[in-house]
Structure formats: C-alpha cells, structure tokens
Scaffold this active site. Structure first.
Site, PDB file in Angstrom:
ATOM      1  CG  ASP A   1       0.633 139.522  53.307  1.00 45.30           C
ATOM      2  OD1 ASP A   1      -0.500 139.445  53.815  1.00 45.30           O
ATOM      3  OD2 ASP A   1       1.681 139.326  53.947  1.00 45.30           O
TER       4      ASP A   1
ATOM      5  CB  CYS B   1       6.549 137.268  61.423  1.00 42.61           C
ATOM      6  SG  CYS B   1       5.882 136.176  62.657  1.00 42.61           S
TER       7      CYS B   1
ATOM      8  CE  LYS C   1      -2.381 138.700  61.525  1.00 44.91           C
ATOM      9  NZ  LYS C   1      -1.204 138.592  60.660  1.00 44.91           N
TER      10      LYS C   1
ATOM     11  CD  GLN D   1      -1.484 143.247  60.178  1.00 46.24           C
ATOM     12  OE1 GLN D   1      -2.302 144.008  60.702  1.00 46.24           O
ATOM     13  NE2 GLN D   1      -1.034 142.171  60.787  1.00 46.24           N
TER      14      GLN D   1
ATOM     15  CG  HIS E   1       4.185 138.045  58.231  1.00 51.91           C
ATOM     16  ND1 HIS E   1       4.343 136.675  58.119  1.00 51.91           N
ATOM     17  CD2 HIS E   1       3.612 138.255  59.440  1.00 51.91           C
ATOM     18  CE1 HIS E   1       3.881 136.106  59.216  1.00 51.91           C
ATOM     19  NE2 HIS E   1       3.439 137.030  60.042  1.00 51.91           N
TER      20      HIS E   1
HETATM   21  C1  LIG Z   1      -0.368 137.913  60.127  1.00 55.18           C
HETATM   22  C2  LIG Z   1       0.269 138.148  58.819  1.00 55.18           C
HETATM   23  C3  LIG Z   1       0.526 137.117  57.924  1.00 55.18           C
HETATM   24  C4  LIG Z   1       0.253 135.691  58.257  1.00 55.18           C
HETATM   25  O1  LIG Z   1      -1.095 135.507  58.578  1.00 55.18           O
HETATM   26  P1  LIG Z   1      -1.560 134.163  59.316  1.00 55.18           P
HETATM   27  O2  LIG Z   1      -2.925 134.483  59.774  1.00 55.18           O
HETATM   28  O3  LIG Z   1      -0.588 133.950  60.448  1.00 55.18           O
HETATM   29  O4  LIG Z   1      -1.502 133.084  58.304  1.00 55.18           O
HETATM   30  C5  LIG Z   1       1.079 137.434  56.712  1.00 55.18           C
HETATM   31  N1  LIG Z   1       1.345 138.702  56.381  1.00 55.18           N
HETATM   32  C6  LIG Z   1       1.103 139.727  57.207  1.00 55.18           C
HETATM   33  C7  LIG Z   1       1.397 141.123  56.760  1.00 55.18           C
HETATM   34  C8  LIG Z   1       0.567 139.482  58.458  1.00 55.18           C
HETATM   35  O5  LIG Z   1       0.329 140.495  59.283  1.00 55.18           O
END
Ligand SMILES: *Cc1c(COP(=O)(O)O)cnc(C)c1O
Length: 405
Positions: A199, A363, A225, A202, A122
């Site tokens: 990260d 993204c 999320k 997800q 992302h």
């Molecule tokens: C959504 C997402 C982000 C960013 O998260 P935010 O809630 O927009 O700060 C970063 N990495 C991954 C894999 C995402 O799905």
C-alpha cells in the site's frame, strides 16, 4: 542545498490563504496534499483544449486526449520503474487499487489458505482482506506493532508458512509515519511463494519507488497524496499475475468482442479499466509526478526529515505531550496525544489559529486500540512546509494546552 522552499511555496496558490486572519499552516498532508499551479493548469488545459473520450474517436481531440492520457501512464510507469506500461492500471485511488487486487485474490483463495496484513493498516488495506477471507474461507493473520511503532518482524517471520498465499503491508503508516522495510518483508514472503501488495498511499510522495527492486507483485497509490487531483490513482501489478486474473468491473473498453450471450476480454491494462476513464485527472496526475520527479528528490527528503526532526525535538520537550510512534525510520508524520484535551479539541483549537492538522483514528482503528488511545492529533509534513511553521505549531499548541488545562 538545491532545495528552495520559498520557490516551492510560490507554486502552491492555496498557501496564500488566510484562516480568520491567520496565514494558513497546512499540516494535513497525509490526508491530501495541496496542488501546484502546473497541476491545476494541466486540468484546465485539458478541459479547455482537448476534452474528448479516449481510445474511440476518429477525430483530432480524441487523438490528442488519448495521447496525453497514455503519456501520463508512461509517466507513472517511469516513476515506479515498472517494467511494462501494460502493468499500470488507472484507478480512482489506492482504495480501488486494493479492491481490484482483492477481487482477483478472492478467486484464488480457499479454506486453509492464509493472508497476512499488519496491525498498522489503513482500513482500506485491512477490511478488504477481511472480506476476501470471509468470502473464501481463508484466514487473515496480522503482524503486531511494537511500542516503537515498528512492525514486529520476528512475529512476521513466524506467521509466514506454506499456507501463506498473500501478504499486504503499507510502505509508510499514515497514522504513525513508520517507514516499513518493504524490500526485506517482500523477500521473506517470496520465500513462501506468496503474492505481495504494498500500500503505497503514503510512500509515493516521500520515497523513491522502484517496484522491481522491492520485488512485490502490486503497488497501489493515489494521485491526491502526491500533489495530483482526487479521484485518480494507479495500481501497478505484474503482468504474469494480472493476465491470469478474473475481470474486475465489466463494461465498455474492457472487452474485446461481445455477442448477445458472451464476451471476451481486452488486453492489459484496459481489461481492468471498464468505462470512460478519468482522463483529465490522469493527465494532471501525470503532471504532478512530472513536477515532483523534476525536483532533487534527495533534497526533498532531507527537507522533510529536517521538519520532522525539528518537530520531534520540540514535541519531546513539550510538557504533557506523548508522541505515538517513534520508529527509527519515519516519513513526515508526528502523531501525538496530550494530557489535557481530546485530540478533536486540539484540532479545533489549532484550526482557530490557522493550523490544519488531522485528529481522530486516521482510518486505523486497530492501531489506535493497540496504543490505547481514542485517536491522535496528527501533524503531517510536505515539501512546502517550513521550520517556521513548525515553530508556529508549537507556539499554538502552548496556547491550546493552557486553554484545555
Ligand atoms: C489514504 C490512504 C489509503 C486510501 O487512499 P485513498 O486515496 O483514500 O483511496 C490507503 N492506505 C493508506 C496508508 C493511506 O494513507
């Protein structure tokens, strides 16, 4: 089976909505999940009964708000099995968590150092490291993505060296659903003494998280999320690393003493929490995690896998549809393109039938370039989706294709 999807759906008021007379079929869960009533209630309850600024009031409301706020931090700590509550920092979301780490990292890096990310990031977990490298003269390397949507782990191994200072990768790809072998990837980086950030945006909703078992230094995720509110998230970082790092934002709460010319810093986690925090949303995120953790997580995972398997089987038989990303281990995401129609057209025509999916680059522009597509239509599942909704999706897609052909 200890999983009752009808009972789960009852708890999400938004699922009763209709779109132009069609029942809402919400398949955009990788962008944000819907919220159960208990999370909505937690927010309302906070503002109705104990709204107050935390940590500084000598009165009942401030005490109660602080207690709930810090209890939510403990819920996050337990959710990811962090060793210490001081290591859990409230953020506005994954993006901010990653930026906090980049701020500390930029001060550590110098020319000749290397940072590794992957080709499936992302933008939040890529552009941030680009900037940290540019500011410090370090070099950014990226792990290629295989045709299957999995990372090329041989190439990853080859990129690692004594120059590697930092490695970042996603737990789960938001665009493809690929679940990465984060424990193995972390162990490899650790052989070279690199710091590791996962990260978890997800990952948190779909897999059990144990940061000690993973062995990473940082894990970042977002409340919205995992059934919590927007504008709140958590960054977990090892105390041994964070305690040495320069401060991030400056202001109230993050200081210990201040004179007209100088200041000293507060202890963790407050050192990284300048200003009034997002108390209500933190409490509601805690409630979301409490709610999710009370469910049989294995049954939830099995349910989400059944949805994905059913959707994948229908997609494979669907004329003119190409699945992008066929990793062996995937979490709740089906990304695809069709022979007729741009992904945006597919999304528009599905919406007309009450079905919410995501279209575009998710993204992840470098990943779309890797697969030579302008973007994809992405279906992403959650706990409350049903097999009937998957069937309805493909019936709707049939109409879409006949309209676009
Ligand atoms: C959504 C997402 C982000 C960013 O998260 P935010 O809630 O927009 O700060 C970063 N990495 C991954 C894999 C995402 O799905």
């Amino acid at each position: 089976m200890s999983f009752d999807v009808a009972a789960i759906r009852e708890q999400f008021p938004i699922l009763k909505r209709e779109i132009d007379g069609n029942p809402l079929i919400y398949l955009d869960n990788a962008a944000t999940t819907q919220k159960p009533q208990c999370v909505i209630d937690a927010l309302v309850e906070y503002y109705t009964t104990c709204n107050s600024n935390v940590h500084r009031g000598a009165h009942r409301l401030a005490d109660e708000a602080t207690r709930h706020f810090e209890a939510a931090r403990d819920i996050v700590k337990d959710f990811i099995n962090a060793p210490k509550r001081e290591e859990v920092i409230w953020t506005t979301g994954t993006t901010e968590g990653i930026n906090i780490v980049a701020n500390g990292l930029a001060a550590l890096l110098s020319a000749g150092d290397e940072v590794i990310a992957t080709g499936m990031e992302h933008h939040a977990n890529l552009v941030t490291w680009q900037q940290a490298c540019k500011a410090s003269g370090a070099t950014l390397k990226t792990v290629p993505v295989l045709e299957s949507g999995e990372l090329d782990l041989d190439a990853y191994q080859a990129l690692l060296s004594a120059h590697t200072k930092f490695v970042a990768f996603p737990h789960v790809s938001n665009a493809l659903g690929t679940v990465n072998p984060i424990k193995e990837m972390t162990a490899k980086a650790k052989q070279f003494g690199a710091l590791v950030l996962v990260d978890g945006a997800q990952g948190a909703a779909h897999r059990k998280i144990d940061v000690q078992e993973i062995g990473c230094d940082f894990y970042a995720f977002s409340g919205h999320k995992i059934y919590g509110p927007m504008g709140i998230g958590a960054l977990w970082g090892k105390e041994s690393v964070l305690a040495e790092w320069p401060v991030w934002r400056t202001g109230g709460e993050m200081i210990s003493t201040v004179t007209l010319q100088d200041a000293t810093w507060n202890v963790l986690p407050y050192r990284f929490e300048a200003g009034t925090p997002n108390v209500g949303d933190a409490i509601a995120m805690g409630e979301a995690i409490r709610w999710l953790s009370a469910l049989d997580r294995e049954a939830v995972e099995a349910h989400e896998k059944a949805l994905l398997d059913h959707a994948t089987a229908l997609a494979e038989q669907f004329e003119g549809l190409t699945i992008i990303g066929k990793a062996r281990d995937k979490a709740g995401v089906l990304s695809f393109v069709m022979d007729h129609g741009h992904p945006a057209d597919i999304g528009f025509l599905l919406d007309r039938q009450g079905i919410a999916v995501r279209t575009g680059d998710h993204c992840a522009q470098p990943l779309m370039a890797r697969f030579n597509v302008p973007g994809t239509a992405r279906v992403s599942f959650s706990i409350y989706n049903t097999l009937e909704e998957v069937d309805a999706l493909f019936a709707a897609l049939k109409k879409v294709r006949s309209m676009l052909a």
